[in-house]
Each structure stands twice: as structure tokens, then as C-alpha cells.
Write a protein that holds these residues in place. Structure first.
Motif, mmCIF file in Angstrom:
data_model
loop_
_atom_site.group_PDB
_atom_site.id
_atom_site.type_symbol
_atom_site.label_atom_id
_atom_site.label_comp_id
_atom_site.label_asym_id
_atom_site.label_seq_id
_atom_site.Cartn_x
_atom_site.Cartn_y
_atom_site.Cartn_z
ATOM 1 N N VAL A 126 0.524 6.860 -17.933
ATOM 2 C CA VAL A 126 0.110 5.484 -18.248
ATOM 3 C C VAL A 126 0.846 4.488 -17.346
ATOM 4 N N GLY A 127 2.151 4.693 -17.179
ATOM 5 C CA GLY A 127 2.934 3.791 -16.330
ATOM 6 C C GLY A 127 2.482 3.840 -14.880
ATOM 7 N N LEU A 128 2.256 5.050 -14.357
ATOM 8 C CA LEU A 128 1.797 5.187 -12.971
ATOM 9 C C LEU A 128 0.431 4.529 -12.779
ATOM 10 N N ALA A 129 -0.480 4.730 -13.745
ATOM 11 C CA ALA A 129 -1.811 4.134 -13.639
ATOM 12 C C ALA A 129 -1.737 2.610 -13.668
ATOM 13 N N LEU A 130 -0.943 2.060 -14.585
ATOM 14 C CA LEU A 130 -0.790 0.606 -14.662
ATOM 15 C C LEU A 130 -0.215 0.040 -13.370
ATOM 16 N N MET A 131 0.842 0.683 -12.875
ATOM 17 C CA MET A 131 1.467 0.202 -11.649
ATOM 18 C C MET A 131 0.508 0.305 -10.468
ATOM 19 N N LEU A 156 0.816 -1.215 0.000
ATOM 20 C CA LEU A 156 0.000 0.000 0.000
ATOM 21 C C LEU A 156 0.853 1.269 0.000
ATOM 22 N N VAL A 157 2.071 1.197 0.531
ATOM 23 C CA VAL A 157 2.999 2.333 0.397
ATOM 24 C C VAL A 157 3.334 2.553 -1.077
ATOM 25 N N VAL A 158 3.576 1.444 -1.783
ATOM 26 C CA VAL A 158 3.829 1.527 -3.229
ATOM 27 C C VAL A 158 2.643 2.189 -3.923
ATOM 28 N N ALA A 159 1.431 1.710 -3.600
ATOM 29 C CA ALA A 159 0.223 2.279 -4.215
ATOM 30 C C ALA A 159 0.070 3.753 -3.856
ATOM 31 N N THR A 160 0.404 4.125 -2.633
ATOM 32 C CA THR A 160 0.297 5.517 -2.194
ATOM 33 C C THR A 160 1.202 6.425 -3.012
ATOM 34 N N VAL A 161 2.435 6.002 -3.222
ATOM 35 C CA VAL A 161 3.373 6.787 -4.032
ATOM 36 C C VAL A 161 2.810 6.996 -5.432
ATOM 37 N N LEU A 162 2.334 5.916 -6.028
ATOM 38 C CA LEU A 162 1.836 5.987 -7.407
ATOM 39 C C LEU A 162 0.607 6.880 -7.515
ATOM 40 N N LEU A 163 -0.340 6.705 -6.576
ATOM 41 C CA LEU A 163 -1.563 7.498 -6.623
ATOM 42 C C LEU A 163 -1.288 8.980 -6.337
ATOM 43 N N ALA A 164 -0.290 9.244 -5.468
ATOM 44 C CA ALA A 164 0.053 10.637 -5.159
ATOM 45 C C ALA A 164 0.658 11.357 -6.359
ATOM 46 N N VAL A 180 -2.017 12.635 -10.350
ATOM 47 C CA VAL A 180 -2.607 13.950 -10.659
ATOM 48 C C VAL A 180 -1.541 14.949 -11.102
ATOM 49 N N PRO A 181 -0.437 15.135 -10.333
ATOM 50 C CA PRO A 181 0.597 16.060 -10.834
ATOM 51 C C PRO A 181 1.217 15.604 -12.156
ATOM 52 N N ALA A 182 1.279 14.282 -12.370
ATOM 53 C CA ALA A 182 1.798 13.792 -13.648
ATOM 54 C C ALA A 182 0.864 14.177 -14.790
ATOM 55 N N SER A 183 -0.441 14.140 -14.537
ATOM 56 C CA SER A 183 -1.407 14.557 -15.561
ATOM 57 C C SER A 183 -1.249 16.048 -15.868
ATOM 58 N N GLN A 184 -1.021 16.853 -14.821
ATOM 59 C CA GLN A 184 -0.775 18.285 -15.025
ATOM 60 C C GLN A 184 0.519 18.510 -15.818
ATOM 61 N N TYR A 185 1.503 17.671 -15.530
ATOM 62 C CA TYR A 185 2.788 17.751 -16.238
ATOM 63 C C TYR A 185 2.593 17.476 -17.729
ATOM 64 N N VAL A 186 1.751 16.488 -18.037
ATOM 65 C CA VAL A 186 1.460 16.168 -19.438
ATOM 66 C C VAL A 186 0.769 17.353 -20.111
#
Length: 622
Positions: free
Chosen positions: A152-157, A111-119, A122-128
Motif C-alpha cells: 500500500v505504501g509503495l503504491a501510494l508513493m 522518475l528515479v524515485v518512481a522507478t524504485v517504487l515501481l520496481a 511486484v516483489p512486495a506483492s509476492q512477499y505479502v
């Protein structure tokens, strides 16, 4: 990399974990896409080499196309690595936790892994979105096409990590883990006004404390860096999270790093074709009859094979099975063989094409050609000190029934190994001589290895080659994600001004530059034990190299000290991952081998002190 031991830093792929992979059967489109991208990257770079050096008509858009494909490959490869549980993590302390509590800790780590990815999504989408307004110079397309790989990578992970947690953890453990993470996040948010006033004190709290705790809990190292940096930025600064995404992108995207997946693939080709084994057999026919001859063969083979694969694990897996049976017959103790194998691999890590040197050159801005040239000589210094120790250790070796190989046998093994022997000298000569870059040479080396492997060593079947492409994508993704998150953490550390304060302190050390060298050796030996090589370099190089420059230390000389110190730490028990990988490959208990490795590590340390004290060993011939 392969699986190591359950009590060290590992890239675990046990059957029971693979069986629990959520949706692994549905991953084939991602695996196929990553494989196609890897072939595309190699093809593009090869086309660039041919157009530039053969046709003298450089194609200007190739680097951009390769860079876009490379980031997509890295992110899809990271997702595959999550699915296969192949991200590097420290598990030595997990074995000390009672089994009931261990299940909760594993759920918490997922869940720490999932927390990093989910956090980061949103900023990655803004970056895009921001990248949409930036157009590539040659292809004239929005850079969002490239940056979309991150989302895409963050969402998949995220989907894979959450699915894996749901599948392997009990509902009670999941609920408890979610509660712990939510409570810590709320605690950090409530105390953020206090953290904003603490200044440098936030470094040990977030960038050391949070990272260390997560590392001990078995969270993959890339996500340890990620959660520590996210917490630091969120609770102790006003920096927007989108900046973190940009730093991760920058850390993963250097054109020099394009050679990383290609050299990983080259190591797979080496293993699959048996080219490395042919080199080992030639060395054995040449030196096997002398006292300590098999030890010399082992060291010499690691030296030569490393020049092809660029991977310590590949080196050890190639050399050990070919030599250990005969060494046992001659009376070598298994623990001594493991000690020599591990330290020999550490010695060979400066031999081109070392992925560590490529990453160091990228991060610290040091010439790859200079690093390759210097690394070859430095490895010879370390080879010499290990060979001297091996000769002393072999005083009781049984030479009964050992005869010099007939000339016909030496000649035959030379003919068989000659095509493979050409490759390391091709790589070193081309890069060291400035004829081509490490990335360009890596593509030529892969093509050469595939052709020579097909003509002389039996070739590689289509099914096996596809599996190699997927494995290369997964390992490359795991490596590059570490580099990205470590780069973000290093940036956060330098932005505090801590690096400047440290530089002032270090430059005032009594004893001048050599005292700084001793500190460097201690720091990188410890980091080599705990963090493994690449993250240690990415994290500390931006801090330590400017200090070395202030003290007048040549960057190539300093690089050789850093890499050698890190490799000694990497092989040092009880934590060093390389030591456990060597034990696994040689099928020897770590407890048994631990007592034997210290003299060999001592020999490497002697060599390292010589390298540190005598700059000419690193730079006199550049």
C-alpha cells in the motif's frame, strides 16, 4: 527536521513546492489514518506499560499489535513525506547546475524515485503472499495483514511521485528522463553477464557509483540506496528481488525503533508547549551574569533540552531564539553564535533520548541502557571542551549592565521549569537503570509532557495537535524508509564477502586497535557529512562493529566514537546538513559562519580523540 538550506541536504517544504503537490488535498484520508495509527501505537505501548508495571498482568498481544500498526504508520508516513517533499536529500550540487538543465535533473530525480517504487511493488506483492502462510504468535492472524502495508505504501508513493513529476516537469523533460532511465536499464541488462563475473568490482559500480550519482542529482537518500541496491541485485547477482523487500521490512521493523516516532512526537510537544524555553530561562537566570555565561547557558540548555526532545533540530530551534538576542547585545558575533550552536547540538546528540543511539543499538545489537548511560558522560566530556573554548573566545565580551539575577527571579524560573527539568532525568534514569525500555519510557514521557504541558504551559489545541501528529508521521516515515533501504544495501554489501575481506585488512593494520579507531573516525566523519547520521550508521555498523569486536574494542566505547565522529561530520561545512540548519535557525549566512566554526569543530575533535584513546570514559561506570 526542518528545511535547511538550498545548498545542502534538506527536507524541503518551500511554498512553491507545496503548491505543486499533486493531490495534496486528497491526502487527508492518508494523513488522518497515519495520525490515528500514531495515537494507537502510543496507546498500545502505554497500555502495555500499565499492564506490566502497575497491574503485573502483561498483555502478550500488545507488541504484535504495535508492530503491525508501526509498519503501517511508517509506510503511510513515507507517502505523506513524498507528498510534502520532506524526504532527506542533498541539494548542494543542484544549485551549481544551470536553471534550464536543473529542470531536467529534477524531473530525472522524481522518475528515479518512481522507478524504485515501481520496481519493488511486484516483489512486495509476492512477499505479502508468502507472509500469508506465517501466523503471528499472539494474535494468531496471517502476517500478510502486516506486510500489506509495504504494498500500500509503495503504491501510494508511486502515484504521488508520478503525479508530482507530471505536474512540475515539462513533457520534453519527462520524455528525456524516461529515455535516460530506460537506456541505463537496457545497458545494465545487456551487460549483466559481464557484471556477474566482476565480483567485488560491482561494489564501486553500483553500491558506490550509482548511489553517489543519484545523491548528487538530488534524489532523496532513501531512494539513492534503493536504486543502487536494486541495480546491484538485478544486474550482478541471481538473488530474487523479494529478498530485498524482506530486508527493507526487517530494517524498518525492529521493536526498538518503535520509540523513534514517539520521541519525534515528544520533540514536537516540547516545542509547542514551551517546556524547553522554560529550561533555557532558568539556565540564563543561573549563569547569565558570569563571563561567557550566555555561552555556558547555550551549551547547558542544549544538553538538558536534548534529554527531552531527542532531536538536534528541535534543540537548536528551542535554544537559539531565546538566547541569541542577549548574546548579540553582549557583543557576540553572529557567526560565533552559530558555530557554538551547531557544535553544541553535535555534543548533545549522545544525550539520551538520542534517536541516533536508539537506532545504533537496534542495528548493532548494543544495549540501549548502556548507550544512554555512557552517552550522558561522553556528552559532558564534549561539553567541557566546548566550554573551555567558549571561555577563551569570550575574553572581549561586554558585561556592561549585566547583573546577577535576584534570588527571587532564579527561584521563580526554577519553579516554572521544574516540571520540564524532571523529564530528561526521568528518561535517563528509567532507561539507564534498566527499569524500563527506551520504547516504554518514550510513551510515558509523551503522556507526562502532554499532561504537564496542559497544566503548566498552556497546553496544545486540537488543530495544532493534529498537525503535530501528521508531521511526526511524515518525519518518522522518512527516517524509517532510509533505515529500511540502508539495511537492504548493507545486507547486499555483506553478502559479497567484502566485509570479511575488509575485516582481515583492518585487523592487520599497524598500530592495532587505535589505528582502527582513527580509520573509524575518518570514515564516519566523511559519511556524517554526506549521508547524515542514521543512514551512515545503518550502512556501516554491520561491517565495522564485528571488526571492532575482533580487535577487542568494547561495543559501547566504539559506539561513542562512531556517534561523535558522525556528529562532527554532520556539522562540518561545506556539506554537513547540521551546519546549514543552524545557519537557517540563526538567520546567518553560511558563508559568514563557515570561517568561525573550525575552532569549535577542532575542540570537538580533541574531545573525540580523548574518548577514543581512553575507553574508561565510555565504560568505567557501566
Amino acid at each position: 527536521m526542518t528545511a535547511a538550506s538550498n545548498n545542502t541536504m534538506t527536507v524541503d517544504t518551500p511554498a512553491e513546492v507545496l503548491d505543486a503537490r499533486p493531490g495534496s488535498r486528497l491526502m487527508w484520508p492518508v494523513e488522518a489514518a497515519a495520525s490515528i495509527l500514531l495515537v494507537l501505537v502510543v496507546g498500545l505501548l502505554l497500555a502495555g506499560v500499565i499492564s506490566r508495571y502497575v497491574l503485573s498482568l502483561p498483555i502478550v498481544w500488545i507488541d504484535e499489535a504495535a508492530s503491525i500498526s508501526f509498519l503501517w504508520l511508517a509506510m503511510l508516513g513515507s507517502a505523506i513525506a513524498i507528498d510534502r517533499n520532506e524526504h532527506l536529500r542533498l541539494t548542494i550540487f543542484l544549485g551549481m547546475i544551470p536553471e534550464r538543465a536543473r529542470d531536467f535533473v529534477n524531473a530525472l530525480a522524481l522518475l528515479v524515485v518512481a522507478t524504485v517504487l515501481l520496481a519493488l511493488i511486484v516483489p512486495a506483492s509476492q512477499y505479502v503472499q508468502d507472509e500469508w502462510y506465517v501466523t503471528s504468535a499472539a494474535l494468531n492472524i496471517p502476517m500478510s495483514f502486516r506486510a500489506s502495508a509495504i504494498v500500500v505504501g509503495l503504491a501510494l508513493m508511486s502515484v504521488i511521485a508520478v503525479g508530482h513529476a507530471i505536474r512540475v516537469a515539462t513533457l520534453a523533460n519527462l520524455a528525456a528522463a524516461i529515455a535516460v532511465i530506460a537506456a541505463l536499464a537496457a545497458f545494465g541488462w545487456l551487460l549483466s553477464p559481464l557484471f556477474l563475473t566482476l565480483g567485488y568490482a560491482n561494489i564501486p559500480i553500483f553500491l558506490v557509483g550509482v548511489v553517489a550519482v543519484c545523491l548528487l542529482l538530488g534524489v532523496p537518500i532513501a531512494f539513492c540506496f534503493g536504486i543502487g541496491t536494486i541495480a546491484f541485485i538485478s544486474f550482478s547477482t541471481h538473488v530474487p528481488m523479494i529478498v530485498l523487500v524482506g530486508r527493507i521490512d526487517e530494517g524498518m521493523s525492529s521493536l526498538i525503533l518503535l520509540s523513534v516516532p514517539i520521541f519525534v512526537l515528544l520533540g514536537c510537544v516540547l516545542d509547542a508547549t514551551g517546556m524547553g524555553k522554560a529550561i533555557v530561562e532558568f539556565m540564563a537566570s543561573l549563569l547569565g551574569h558570569v563571563k561567557a555565561g550566555m555561552s555556558y547557558v547555550l551549551l547547558g540548555s542544549l544538553f538538558l533540552v536534548s534529554g527531552i526532545s531527542g532531536s538536534k533540530v528541535s534543540d537548536m530551534a528551542t535554544v537559539a531564539p531565546a538566547l541569541f538576542p542577549e548574546m548579540k547585545r553582549r557583543g557576540h558575533k553572529p557567526k560565533e553564535m552559530i558555530a557554538l550552536l551547531a557544535t553544541g547540538a553535535a555534543m548533545a546528540d549522545t544525550v539520551p533520548p538520542s534517536i541516533v543511539l536508539i537506532v545504533l543499538g537496534s542495528v548493532a545489537g548494543v544495549s540501549i541502557a548502556a548507550l544512554f548511560t555512557s552517552g550522558f558522560v561522553i556528552a559532558m566530556v564534549l561539553l567541557l571542551v566546548l566550554a573551555v573554548l567558549a571561555r577563551w573566545k569570550a575574553s572581549g565580551e561586554s558585561m556592561e549592565g549585566v547583573h546577577r539575577a535576584p534570588f527571587s527571579v532564579v527561584w521563580k524560573t526554577l519553579l516554572v521549569s521544574a516540571p520540564a527539568l524532571v523529564l530528561p532525568f526521568l528518561i535517563r534514569g528509567a532507561v539507564g537503570g534498566g527499569v524500563a525500555t527506551a520504547t516504554e519510557v518514550s510513551t510515558i514521557a509523551v503522556l507526562y509532557a502532554l499532561v504537564i504541558g496542559a497544566l503548566f504551559y498552556g497546553g496544545i489545541g486540537a488543530k495544532k495537535f493534529y498537525a503535530m501528529l501528521v508531521e511526526t508521521a511524515a518525519l518518522s516515515g522518512a527516517i524509517l524508509l532510509i533505515l529500511g533501504t540502508a539495511s537492504a544495501m548493507a545486507w547486499a554489501l555483506t553478502q559479497t564477502g567484502f566485509a570479511n575481506r575488509l575485516a582481515v585488512y583492518m585487523t592487520d593494520l599497524p598500530g592495532g586497535w587505535f589505528s582502527f579507531m582513527i580509520v573509524t573516525i575518518a570514515v564516519f566523519m566523511v559519511l556524517g557529512c554526506v549521508l547524515e547520521g542514521l543512514p551512515a550508521i545503518v550502512l556501516m555498523a554491520p561491517i565495522m562493529f564485528p571488526i571492532a569486536a575482533r580487535l577487542g574494542i568494547n561495543d559501547v566505547h566504539y559506539s561513542m566514537v562512531v556517534v561523535t565522529a558522525m556528529n562532527i561530520g554532520l556539522m562540518a561545512p561545506p556539506i554537513g546538513i547540521g551546519f546549514y540548519i543552524a545557519c537557517k535557525i540563526g538567520d546567518v549566512s553560511p558563508d559568514e559562519a563557515m570561517s568561525a566554526i573550525w575552532p569549535y569543530l577542532g575542540a570537538l575533535l580533541v574531545g573525540l580523540l580523548l574518548i577514543a584513546a581512553i575507553p574508561a570514559l565510555s565504560i568505567a561506570y557501566l
